[in-house]
Design an enzyme around this catalytic site. Sequence first.
Site, PDB file in Angstrom:
ATOM      1  N   MET A   1       2.052  -2.204 -11.074  1.00 48.31           N
ATOM      2  CA  MET A   1       3.113  -3.179 -11.255  1.00 48.31           C
ATOM      3  C   MET A   1       2.754  -3.951 -12.674  1.00 48.31           C
ATOM      4  SD  MET A   1       4.978  -4.379  -7.996  1.00 48.31           S
ATOM      5  CE  MET A   1       3.966  -5.828  -7.359  1.00 48.31           C
ATOM      6  N   GLY A   2       1.835  -3.558 -13.438  1.00 50.32           N
ATOM      7  CA  GLY A   2       1.527  -4.050 -14.576  1.00 50.32           C
ATOM      8  C   GLY A   2       0.655  -5.457 -14.559  1.00 50.32           C
TER       9      GLY A   2
ATOM     10  N   LEU B   1      -2.152  -5.924 -16.111  1.00 48.73           N
ATOM     11  CA  LEU B   1      -3.312  -5.039 -15.704  1.00 48.73           C
ATOM     12  C   LEU B   1      -4.700  -6.182 -15.921  1.00 48.73           C
ATOM     13  CD1 LEU B   1      -2.471  -1.635 -17.137  1.00 48.73           C
ATOM     14  CD2 LEU B   1      -2.109  -2.529 -14.979  1.00 48.73           C
TER      15      LEU B   1
ATOM     16  N   HIS C   1      -7.472  -3.403 -12.102  1.00 41.44           N
ATOM     17  CA  HIS C   1      -6.968  -2.133 -12.348  1.00 41.44           C
ATOM     18  C   HIS C   1      -7.911  -1.038 -12.910  1.00 41.44           C
ATOM     19  CE1 HIS C   1      -3.382  -4.848 -11.999  1.00 41.44           C
ATOM     20  NE2 HIS C   1      -3.119  -3.825 -11.312  1.00 41.44           N
TER      21      HIS C   1
ATOM     22  N   GLN D   1      10.248  -4.216  -3.400  1.00 39.01           N
ATOM     23  CA  GLN D   1       8.988  -4.511  -2.424  1.00 39.01           C
ATOM     24  C   GLN D   1       8.774  -5.986  -2.412  1.00 39.01           C
ATOM     25  OE1 GLN D   1       6.323  -2.171  -4.705  1.00 39.01           O
ATOM     26  NE2 GLN D   1       4.808  -3.987  -4.204  1.00 39.01           N
TER      27      GLN D   1
ATOM     28  N   GLU E   1      -8.827  -1.764  -2.627  1.00 38.03           N
ATOM     29  CA  GLU E   1      -8.852  -2.019  -1.204  1.00 38.03           C
ATOM     30  C   GLU E   1      -8.613  -3.659  -1.220  1.00 38.03           C
ATOM     31  OE1 GLU E   1     -12.534  -1.239   0.395  1.00 38.03           O
ATOM     32  OE2 GLU E   1     -12.157   0.980   0.424  1.00 38.03           O
TER      33      GLU E   1
ATOM     34  N   LEU F   1      -9.992 -10.118  -8.032  1.00 38.03           N
ATOM     35  CA  LEU F   1      -9.280 -10.181  -9.424  1.00 38.03           C
ATOM     36  C   LEU F   1      -7.703  -9.789  -8.892  1.00 38.03           C
ATOM     37  CD1 LEU F   1     -11.656  -8.375 -11.852  1.00 38.03           C
ATOM     38  CD2 LEU F   1     -11.050 -10.894 -11.458  1.00 38.03           C
TER      39      LEU F   1
ATOM     40  N   ARG G   1      -1.963 -12.098  -9.697  1.00 41.21           N
ATOM     41  CA  ARG G   1      -1.347 -13.518  -9.309  1.00 41.21           C
ATOM     42  C   ARG G   1      -2.487 -14.613  -9.863  1.00 41.21           C
ATOM     43  NH1 ARG G   1       0.948 -10.499  -5.321  1.00 41.21           N
ATOM     44  NH2 ARG G   1       3.278 -10.760  -5.295  1.00 41.21           N
TER      45      ARG G   1
HETATM   46  O1  PAF Z   1      -0.210  -2.330  -5.512  1.00 41.89           O
HETATM   47  C1  PAF Z   1       0.620  -2.395  -6.224  1.00 41.89           C
HETATM   48  O2  PAF Z   1       0.659  -2.640  -7.497  1.00 41.89           O
HETATM   49  C2  PAF Z   1       2.098  -1.823  -5.907  1.00 41.89           C
HETATM   50  O3  PAF Z   1       2.220  -2.136  -4.475  1.00 41.89           O
HETATM   51  C3  PAF Z   1       2.465  -0.343  -6.230  1.00 41.89           C
HETATM   52  C4  PAF Z   1       1.510   0.584  -5.198  1.00 41.89           C
HETATM   53  C5  PAF Z   1       2.227  -0.047  -7.565  1.00 41.89           C
HETATM   54  C6  PAF Z   1       3.651   0.104  -5.542  1.00 41.89           C
HETATM   55  O4  PAF Z   1       4.718  -0.691  -6.268  1.00 41.89           O
END
Ligand code: PAF
Length: 283
Positions: A30-31, A33, A37, A61, A149, A185, A188
Amino acid sequence: MKICTTKDELHRSLSALRKGGKSVGFVPTMGALHEGHASLFKAARRENDIFVASVFVNPIQFNNPDDLKNYPRDFGADTEILEENGCDIVFHPTPEEMYPEGSQPKTYAFGALESVMEGAQRPGHFAGVGVVVGMLFELTEPTRAYFGEKDFQQVAVIRDLVRQMGIDVQIVSCPIKRGEDGLALSSRNALLTPENRAKAPFIYATLSASAEIVKANPQTSCADIKKFVEERIASQAEMKLEYFEIAHPDTLQTAPLDAPAQGNVGFIVVWMGKVRLIDNIRY
Ligand code: PAF
């Protein structure tokens, strides 16, 4: 790195690259980063011929409109990190591209996996994750897909999604990336005040201390570990415990209080101001 904003563009770009049966590593995000990530990107780059990422803040979501509104977004910075990590294609659609008016995306139910912890606290969250990841898997048809995880329950849900979709994608779960002070990390973390950011490592320090107790005495009960963690978090004025659960790593169902904590996972959510922090530890 090719930036695709439509499904068609993604389809065309990826088909052109994957000719000859090349493997595709996919990392949905969801960016906002960060190094967490980046560890997924590095694995995807290393283990596959083609590395595809998505950056999409998935509105369906989020069960809290403020959380969606405040979710950090910086696509310029994201593209730099993706470039640095050798990404071939990034998919960055708008909500309208993903969910055109009147469309009826495929939905999935995750039963007991989504009725506990994050699923119980954030109704509809995993249904929304299932819809978007299901669509992204159909679009990218990855050989391997990478998840962190830190969102342990999400990984279990995604494995179940793959089973329900009947597709042949290997789900690779990668260890939690932590700051030097131990804080997991998370996008948020950027929303924490400097004071709360300085205190937030106490969460992992508490989890680690609880794991030490289990290591020293493998018979330590879930009840004793719960009491230890709950009391420590309650001792911090800036922290509000949403939940601490000790649950089975596969079924995610709460372990009996009188059972040993060993072999289970401790799952925690703590609020600091308006920021919700999540972490977990294996016992
Ligand atoms: O973990 C996330 O960032 C999100 O839940 C995902 C897997 C990209 C789905 O929007």
